[in-house]
Scaffold this active site. Sequence first.
Site, short mmCIF file in Angstrom:
data_model
loop_
_atom_site.label_atom_id
_atom_site.label_comp_id
_atom_site.label_asym_id
_atom_site.label_seq_id
_atom_site.Cartn_x
_atom_site.Cartn_y
_atom_site.Cartn_z
N ASP A 8 -2.84 -19.08 -39.50
CA ASP A 8 -1.98 -19.15 -38.42
C ASP A 8 -1.38 -20.75 -38.44
OD1 ASP A 8 -4.09 -21.00 -37.33
OD2 ASP A 8 -4.01 -19.83 -35.44
N CYS A 65 -7.87 -20.50 -39.05
CA CYS A 65 -7.30 -20.67 -37.76
C CYS A 65 -7.55 -21.98 -37.26
CB CYS A 65 -7.03 -19.65 -36.76
SG CYS A 65 -8.86 -19.21 -36.20
N THR A 67 -10.24 -22.76 -35.32
CA THR A 67 -11.64 -22.62 -35.36
C THR A 67 -12.29 -21.44 -36.20
OG1 THR A 67 -11.66 -20.95 -33.43
CG2 THR A 67 -11.89 -23.36 -32.68
N HIS A 98 -27.11 -13.57 -47.34
CA HIS A 98 -27.69 -12.50 -46.60
C HIS A 98 -26.80 -11.56 -45.78
CE1 HIS A 98 -31.42 -15.53 -45.53
NE2 HIS A 98 -31.00 -15.32 -46.74
N HIS A 133 -32.19 -7.74 -47.32
CA HIS A 133 -30.65 -7.61 -46.57
C HIS A 133 -30.15 -6.40 -46.47
CE1 HIS A 133 -32.10 -12.01 -45.79
NE2 HIS A 133 -31.86 -12.01 -47.42
C1 RB5 Z 1 -4.06 -21.89 -32.08
O1 RB5 Z 1 -3.94 -22.82 -31.03
C2 RB5 Z 1 -5.69 -21.35 -31.89
O2 RB5 Z 1 -6.17 -20.73 -30.70
C3 RB5 Z 1 -5.95 -20.67 -33.00
O3 RB5 Z 1 -5.67 -21.54 -34.27
C4 RB5 Z 1 -7.66 -20.18 -33.17
O4 RB5 Z 1 -8.29 -21.35 -33.28
C5 RB5 Z 1 -7.94 -19.20 -32.73
O5 RB5 Z 1 -9.07 -18.79 -32.69
#
Ligand code: RB5
Length: 146
Positions: A8, A65, A67, A98, A133
């Site tokens: 993203d 993204c 996170t 695993h 596994h």
């Molecule tokens: C976008 O701001 C953020 O929410 C997205 O990149 C991601 O971290 C979602 O899990």
Amino acid sequence: MKIAIGADHAGYLVKEKIKNFLNSKDIEFTDYGTFKEESVDYPEFAFKVANAVANDDTVMGILICGTGIGMSITANKVKGIRAAVVNSIETAELSRLHNNANVLCLGARTIEPERIIEIVVTWMNTSYEGGRHEKRVNLISKLTGL
Ligand code: RB5
């Protein structure tokens, strides 16, 4: 191995960095977007990459993204996908050894930029261990139907 890659807006620049690395090593990839830094919705890209992986055994996915979490939640809804949020060399290795993870989910806002390529290389170069596994990984699909 071929790579399906997507991100993203939060992961866009990291995606470009990973693509430069893949190009430098002549590793084949398909970029499923996004192609600019404007705000977009991560499920669109996670779904495209997850389907590319689910439809071809020779393809592994990389999703980025903010996170890695939204990407993994979405990708794991697609049958045959084992998407792992990875934030270290150790979790990169273990997700392959695993869990036989076939999609690597990275957080552009949570991983030190200088670690990213090392994490990607470790993940791509580590093979599934199988053995004890195998039963557990098979149980994931058996129990969930995914
Ligand atoms: C976008 O701001 C953020 O929410 C997205 O990149 C991601 O971290 C979602 O899990």
